[in-house]
Design an enzyme around this catalytic site. Structure first.
Site, PDB file in Angstrom:
ATOM      1  N   LYS A  79      -3.055  -6.198   3.758  1.00 61.07           N
ATOM      2  CA  LYS A  79      -3.796  -4.972   4.106  1.00 61.07           C
ATOM      3  C   LYS A  79      -5.194  -5.338   4.615  1.00 61.07           C
ATOM      4  CE  LYS A  79      -4.974  -0.444   2.071  1.00 61.07           C
ATOM      5  NZ  LYS A  79      -5.077   0.316   0.802  1.00 61.07           N
ATOM      6  N   SER A 154      -3.388   5.126   1.362  1.00 58.58           N
ATOM      7  CA  SER A 154      -3.934   4.508   2.540  1.00 58.58           C
ATOM      8  C   SER A 154      -3.138   3.311   3.060  1.00 58.58           C
ATOM      9  CB  SER A 154      -5.367   4.068   2.240  1.00 58.58           C
ATOM     10  OG  SER A 154      -5.391   3.032   1.284  1.00 58.58           O
ATOM     11  N   SER A 178      -2.691   4.480  -3.347  1.00 55.72           N
ATOM     12  CA  SER A 178      -2.520   3.914  -1.999  1.00 55.72           C
ATOM     13  C   SER A 178      -1.466   2.818  -1.880  1.00 55.72           C
ATOM     14  CB  SER A 178      -3.849   3.366  -1.484  1.00 55.72           C
ATOM     15  OG  SER A 178      -4.727   4.421  -1.183  1.00 55.72           O
TER      16      SER A 178
END
Lengths: 506, 100
Positions: A79, A154, A178
């Site tokens: 990420k 997210s 997330s």
């Protein structure tokens, strides 16, 4: 022959037996990214050269009999909120466009040391603020199950990369859901470890007291394998827990046997019912039924303050985020924008112009809200009150865990919604994290495991399992049991029902 | 306690938060912020005065390390992301305003 649909554990076995090499495997993943990522947009940056170089080094180590870990040679996606030395790290924000960190996050250093080639950096809502990746400054990621829908957020990029077989495993971060919510809406597995169980050093902070790095995978075993690579004490993170991780892979193997005799499962009254999609609830209740058949005892537990968790979170998070993001001042790194019409702008003028140009709407909303909640005169009524309710939520967990070994709920109230539906309705967006937020407030570990497809729309739903702090092994044991029981029922992994996407980029 | 935010208040908060906001942005964001604030205001009165606040989920203690030199960034690395640099330093706009 390299089959990217295999799990990371199976790929590790293939590497060990010589059935494939890390170079073959990494190249296959890069080819798959080239084939489908034009349609998915899971990646913000792909590092083909670096990944293949790491793969060659892995193959050489293996040939010399010196493998670095079980997962040595299995490629991974990271990420874009985690600092990667030599690789761009943008956090999905224009304010960090082109920033190349001079250091690695501890989890990235651990992944590299364990021999996993890094394929690239995955898309996310700007600074991890969002539940859909629509707040990324670099475009939305698309859900592999239905390209017109959101992949969650997210960490929608990491979840979509794993769900579309671009990467066997990925790293995510979870501040209010997330990792778990994208897992639920993409039919994948995601784990938020106990707060402090995995180092946050080099994770660009959203809300320090809530953030946690964790695994994003297709199976519970793969999560445990990756968790054991990244977890453990780190002197560079003052909130890191100075004690060994529980035996997670062992817990998976125990759970996968399908015997849950003696285990008490608590269904949280407040995390279900109104606001939850019927198909999501149907899959949830079937899963609880399966766990009961495996010997678990089910009790209903009430956590009365959970109804205030969302409001508590949306005061604490903006307060911490507004302080954290003050570091983006256009002086030491990132974007610098000079205001128009000023001859000799001051540092403050430049900072204001830069933050206007560099931050998106959601980031601005939360910074303003946090600034308000922390301002004198309102502090006690908002931030101070939220910190107290946080205590009450932790106490709810403590008494619930006296009645049950694990707590369960649907991970997200709905399946993936259409892109664009909630992007300009902040409260509607925030409701996606209703069931995941309490764990972050209390620091307890949680996992999301696919529970099936909702009848209304044929899209994946997730089953959440929460355990007391430091008992991460329990979420793996129960998660593995549910996964095994459902697989037996389905006859094939859930992702076999997702579109193949072959050639989707063309 | 006010449970909504006026456009002027948002403009003031934006100055405090060091974010320039255009008129159009204020028109767009101020009503959204009011909706969020009305929603989170429900928290008032939930906890009584005797409930202790929690800042971190798990108890924190201060952490020390030995006072020895450890590997760290080189000056070049530390400056590598700077928008502007000069003489191995961060180059920044003037700090003081005209009136100072």
């Amino acid at each position: 022959m390299t089959d990217l649909r295999k799990t990371a554990a199976e790929l590790a076995d293939d590497l060990a037996s010589g059935a494939t090499t890390s170079v073959e495997l990494t190249q296959a993943a890069l080819d798959r990214i080239a084939e489908v990522d034009g349609a998915i947009h899971a990646f913000l940056h792909v590092d083909a050269e670096g990944a293949l170089e790491a793969a060659r080094a892995s193959d050489e180590r293996r040939a010399a009999g010196r493998t670095a870990s079980t997962l040595d040679g299995v490629p991974i996606a990271v990420k874009d909120v985690l600092a990667t030395k030599g690789l761009p790290t943008t956090c999905g924000s224009k304010i960090l466009e082109g920033w190349v960190p001079p250091y690695d996050a501890t989890v990235v250093a651990k992944v590299r040391a364990a021999g996993l080639p890094i394929l690239g950096k995955t898309n996310m809502d700007e600074f991890a603020m969002g539940s859909s990746t629509e707040h990324s400054a670099y475009g939305t990621t698309h859900n592999p199950w239905d390209l017109t829908r959101i992949p969650g957020g997210s960490g929608g990029g990491s979840a979509a990369a794993v769900a579309s077989f671009e990467a066997p495993i990925a790293l995510g971060t979870d501040t209010g859901g997330s990792i778990r919510q994208p897992g639920a809406v993409t039919g994948t597995v995601g784990v938020k470890p106990t707060y402090g169980g995995v180092s946050r050093y080099g994770l660009v902070a959203l809300a320090n007291s809530l953030d946690q790095v964790g695994p994003v995978t297709r199976t519970v075993l793969d999560s445990a394998l990756l968790h054991e690579v990244i977890g453990g004490h780190d002197p560079k993170d003052s909130t890191s827990i100075d004690q060994p991780l529980p035996a997670l892979v062992e817990a998976v193997r125990q759970g996968a046997s399908g015997d849950l005799a003696g285990l008490r499962i608590g269904v949280v009254t407040e995390l279900g019912g109104e606001g939850y999609q019927a198909g999501v609830l149907a899959r949830f209740h079937e899963s609880v039924e399966l766990l009961t058949k495996a010997g678990a005892e089910v009790v209903e537990v009430s956590c009365p303050h959970f109804v205030h968790a969302l409001a508590t979170y949306y005061l604490i998070l903006p307060a911490e985020a507004s302080s954290n993001l003050a570091r983006f001042d256009a002086m030491r790194y990132g974007l610098r924008v000079l205001p128009e019409g000023l001859d000799a702008p001051s540092a403050e003028d430049v900072m204001r112009a830069t933050r206007d140009a560099g931050f998106g709407d959601e980031v601005k909303r939360r910074i303003i809200l946090g600034t308000y909640a922390l301002s004198s005169g309102y502090y006690d009524a908002y931030y101070g009150q939220a910190q107290k309710v946080r205590t009450l939520i932790s106490q709810d967990f403590a008494s619930a865990f006296e009645q049950a070994d694990v707590l369960v709920s649907p991970t997200a109230p709905t399946t993936a919604f259409p892109i664009g539906d909630k992007v300009d309705d902040p409260m509607a967006m925030y409701l996606n994290d209703l069931a995941t937020i309490p764990a972050n407030l209390a620091g307890v570990p949680g996992i999301s495991v696919p529970s099936g497809l909702a009848d209304e729309d044929g899209l994946p739903a997730g089953f959440q399992i929460l355990a007391p702090a430091l008992a991460d092994d329990r979420v793996y044991r129960v998660g593995a049991a549910l996964e095994a029981l459902l697989l037996e029922q389905w006859g094939a992994p859930l992702l076999d029902k997702a579109p193949a996407l072959d050639g989707a980029s063309r | 306690m006010p449970e909504s935010l006026s456009r002027d208040e948002v403009a003031h908060l934006a100055v405090l938060a060091r974010i320039d906001m255009s008129e159009a942005e204020l028109d767009h964001l101020a009503p959204q912020l009011s909706v969020i604030l009305e929603s989170v205001a429900s928290i008032q009165g939930v906890a009584s005065a005797d409930v202790p606040p929690t800042s971190h989920a798990l108890p924190l203690t201060n952490v020390f390390r030995e006072d020895v030199v450890e590997a760290c960034l080189t000056p070049e690395q530390a400056l590598s992301g700077a928008p502007a640099q000069e003489q191995q330093r961060f180059s920044v706009p003037r700090i003081l305003g005209d009136e100072q």
